[in-house]
Design an enzyme around this catalytic site. Structure first.
Site, mmCIF file in Angstrom:
data_model
loop_
_atom_site.group_PDB
_atom_site.id
_atom_site.type_symbol
_atom_site.label_atom_id
_atom_site.label_comp_id
_atom_site.label_asym_id
_atom_site.label_seq_id
_atom_site.Cartn_x
_atom_site.Cartn_y
_atom_site.Cartn_z
ATOM 1 N N SER A 39 0.810 -1.220 0.000
ATOM 2 C CA SER A 39 0.000 0.000 0.000
ATOM 3 C C SER A 39 0.842 1.269 0.000
ATOM 4 O O SER A 39 0.296 2.378 0.016
ATOM 5 C CB SER A 39 -0.919 0.008 1.224
ATOM 6 O OG SER A 39 -0.181 0.174 2.423
ATOM 7 N N THR A 86 -1.880 2.444 3.212
ATOM 8 C CA THR A 86 -1.306 3.778 3.459
ATOM 9 C C THR A 86 -0.639 3.729 4.813
ATOM 10 O O THR A 86 -1.053 2.969 5.679
ATOM 11 C CB THR A 86 -2.398 4.887 3.534
ATOM 12 O OG1 THR A 86 -2.993 5.062 2.269
ATOM 13 C CG2 THR A 86 -1.884 6.221 4.032
ATOM 14 N N THR A 100 1.490 7.042 0.657
ATOM 15 C CA THR A 100 0.695 5.929 0.126
ATOM 16 C C THR A 100 0.942 5.722 -1.360
ATOM 17 O O THR A 100 1.351 6.660 -2.063
ATOM 18 C CB THR A 100 -0.808 6.239 0.334
ATOM 19 O OG1 THR A 100 -1.583 5.103 -0.032
ATOM 20 C CG2 THR A 100 -1.269 7.423 -0.505
ATOM 21 N N ARG A 109 -5.316 9.953 -10.461
ATOM 22 C CA ARG A 109 -6.191 10.119 -9.283
ATOM 23 C C ARG A 109 -5.352 10.498 -8.066
ATOM 24 O O ARG A 109 -4.342 9.863 -7.762
ATOM 25 C CB ARG A 109 -6.944 8.818 -9.018
ATOM 26 C CG ARG A 109 -7.847 8.855 -7.777
ATOM 27 C CD ARG A 109 -7.157 8.234 -6.575
ATOM 28 N NE ARG A 109 -8.072 8.047 -5.451
ATOM 29 C CZ ARG A 109 -7.665 7.675 -4.236
ATOM 30 N NH1 ARG A 109 -6.399 7.449 -3.992
ATOM 31 N NH2 ARG A 109 -8.527 7.528 -3.274
ATOM 32 N N VAL A 110 -5.726 11.538 -7.383
ATOM 33 C CA VAL A 110 -5.053 11.930 -6.155
ATOM 34 C C VAL A 110 -6.038 11.718 -5.016
ATOM 35 O O VAL A 110 -7.194 12.138 -5.097
ATOM 36 C CB VAL A 110 -4.598 13.406 -6.228
ATOM 37 C CG1 VAL A 110 -4.063 13.872 -4.887
ATOM 38 C CG2 VAL A 110 -3.527 13.566 -7.308
ATOM 39 N N GLY A 111 -5.580 11.042 -3.971
ATOM 40 C CA GLY A 111 -6.474 10.745 -2.852
ATOM 41 C C GLY A 111 -6.382 11.794 -1.759
ATOM 42 O O GLY A 111 -5.962 12.937 -1.984
ATOM 43 N N ASP A 112 -6.755 11.388 -0.569
ATOM 44 C CA ASP A 112 -6.745 12.302 0.582
ATOM 45 C C ASP A 112 -5.345 12.499 1.157
ATOM 46 O O ASP A 112 -5.053 13.534 1.762
ATOM 47 C CB ASP A 112 -7.656 11.760 1.690
ATOM 48 C CG ASP A 112 -7.197 10.377 2.163
ATOM 49 O OD1 ASP A 112 -6.872 9.530 1.304
ATOM 50 O OD2 ASP A 112 -7.151 10.154 3.384
ATOM 51 N N THR A 162 -6.543 6.883 7.013
ATOM 52 C CA THR A 162 -6.314 5.867 5.988
ATOM 53 C C THR A 162 -7.677 5.286 5.609
ATOM 54 O O THR A 162 -8.634 5.396 6.361
ATOM 55 C CB THR A 162 -5.391 4.729 6.480
ATOM 56 O OG1 THR A 162 -5.969 4.124 7.640
ATOM 57 C CG2 THR A 162 -4.001 5.246 6.832
ATOM 58 N N GLY A 163 -7.721 4.661 4.450
ATOM 59 C CA GLY A 163 -8.986 4.101 3.996
ATOM 60 C C GLY A 163 -9.504 4.866 2.794
ATOM 61 O O GLY A 163 -8.717 5.497 2.080
ATOM 62 N N GLY A 212 -10.132 7.294 0.469
ATOM 63 C CA GLY A 212 -9.656 8.670 0.475
ATOM 64 C C GLY A 212 -10.703 9.682 0.080
ATOM 65 O O GLY A 212 -10.754 10.789 0.635
HETATM 66 N N1 ASP Z 1 -6.465 6.909 1.706
HETATM 67 C C1 ASP Z 1 -5.720 6.297 0.644
HETATM 68 C C2 ASP Z 1 -6.232 6.807 -0.671
HETATM 69 O O1 ASP Z 1 -7.424 6.959 -0.801
HETATM 70 C C3 ASP Z 1 -5.780 4.827 0.614
HETATM 71 C C4 ASP Z 1 -5.796 4.159 1.924
HETATM 72 O O2 ASP Z 1 -5.465 4.727 2.919
HETATM 73 O O3 ASP Z 1 -6.143 3.000 1.987
HETATM 74 O O4 ASP Z 1 -5.435 6.993 -1.556
#
Ligand code: ASP
Length: 343
Positions: free
Chosen positions: A72, A192, A210, A220-223, A243-244, A246
């Site tokens: 991850s 992450t 991450t 794609r850009v996450g959180d 985490t999780g 995003g």
């Molecule tokens: N939060 C991360 C994202 O969305 C992924 C993750 O933490 O599992 O890129």
């Protein structure tokens, strides 16, 4: 030791006890996501040697960026839909309220360190894509292929799964949505590492890094690299990370809200749970809900108050996180909003 770096052996401790431990703790501390047992240890050692807090946070998470078995983060991370590993990272330092971040960065395993250089050696806060890579190379980072055989095989299996099947009957890009909420057979995974650390004086630093949602749309850009979403801190108040899924932390400014809730007086665990309630309330798209209208995904929030109290909350039961109180690293159960049915 557990063979799954995302799930190290948990300490034999009940949830109530773990919550009390975090609520009552005072003094220097490092907390991290469940894959951060070695990271909190490394960060604590670096702090003990007098390294700046933000450097200690980055040194901690680099353990995960280097670890090919952690799919991850960094080297060995699962790739995007085109088979390319794209990383997001952000660092924050409470002493200066400095922020440095990179998004959709390809070919550099230590995205966290590039984020640190953005913070310390540029007038900017966030660089993305090709510009971020050019910046990294200009500062001496070496480009390499981050795709391991294990990650490439997972990507090929995922691609093979699409043959002859339709991902969606609608005119929309279904790939790279959250695990469990996409069409059956096309699940993606999350992961992450987030790490927050504080010292005796209420100063804080944090880093989230991450490879993002696996098989995501390129670009794609996450959180994780977004200040306020996957990470946030304020001097003398506290630090938080996520985490999780995003997108759900991003559209609710989840980490910013955790810090605000601590400022209002909630202890760290309650601050996380309060924000998770808001995330659940604001999750309205049917594809993201289970049959009881609860979020069909997880996000986990981590909170460290400036005085050293700490806590963690997940949308669903069964998650864990890591903490180092200066003398020992522990893996603790996260509090949760919803209890997952057994089996
Ligand atoms: N939060 C991360 C994202 O969305 C992924 C993750 O933490 O599992 O890129």
């Amino acid at each position: 030791m557990s063979s799954d770096p995302l799930k190290p052996e948990m300490d034999d401790i009940a949830l109530d006890e773990a919550i009390a431990l975090g609520r009552d703790h005072r003094g220097p501390c490092a907390i991290a996501s469940g894959n951060g047992r070695e990271a909190v240890r490394r960060a604590t050692v670096a702090r003990g040697k007098g390294r700046p807090l933000v450097d200690a946070a980055v040194e901690g998470v680099m353990v995960a960026e280097d670890d090919p078995s952690d799919v991850s983060v960094g080297f060995g991370g699962l790739p995007n839909a085109e088979g390319v590993v794209e990383c997001d990272a952000c660092v924050m330092d409470s002493a200066t309220h400095g922020v440095g971040a990179v998004g959709a960065l390809r070919g550099i395993r230590h995205a966290s360190r590039v984020a640190l250089v953005v913070m310390c050696h540029s007038p900017h806060s966030l660089l993305a894509g090709e510009g971020a890579l050019a910046f990294a190379k200009a500062h001496g980072f070496t480009e390499e292929d981050l795709l391991t055989d294990r990650a490439r095989e997972a990507w090929n299996r995922w691609r093979g799964g699409q043959d002859g099947k339709r991902l969606s009957d609608e005119d929309r890009w279904e790939l790279g949505d959250t695990h469990g909420a996409g069409p059956a057979g096309f699940e993606t995974t999350t992961g992450t590492i987030h790490l927050s650390i504080c010292d005796d004086d209420g100063h804080l630093a944090a880093c989230t890094t991450t490879s993002g949602l696996s098989f995501k749309h390129p670009g794609r850009v996450g959180d994780s690299p977004l200040c306020g979403a996957g990470i946030y801190l304020e001097d003398g108040v506290g630090s938080a990370g996520c985490t999780g899924r995003g997108e759900s932390a991003l559209d609710t400014c989840a980490s910013f809200d955790v810090v605000r809730q601590m400022e209002r007086g909630l202890d760290p665990t309650d601050a996380c749970l309060r924000v998770l309630q808001r995330v659940a309330r604001l999750t309205k798209a049917p594809r993201l809900l289970d049959d009881q209208s609860r979020p069909a995904f997880n996000i986990t929030l981590y909170a460290l108050r400036a005085d050293g109290a700490f806590g963690c909350g997940a949308m669903w039961s069964g998650y864990r996180y890591c903490v180092h109180n200066g003398s020992r690293a522990r893996v603790l159960p996260a509090a949760h909003l919803f209890l997952r049915a057994e089996g």
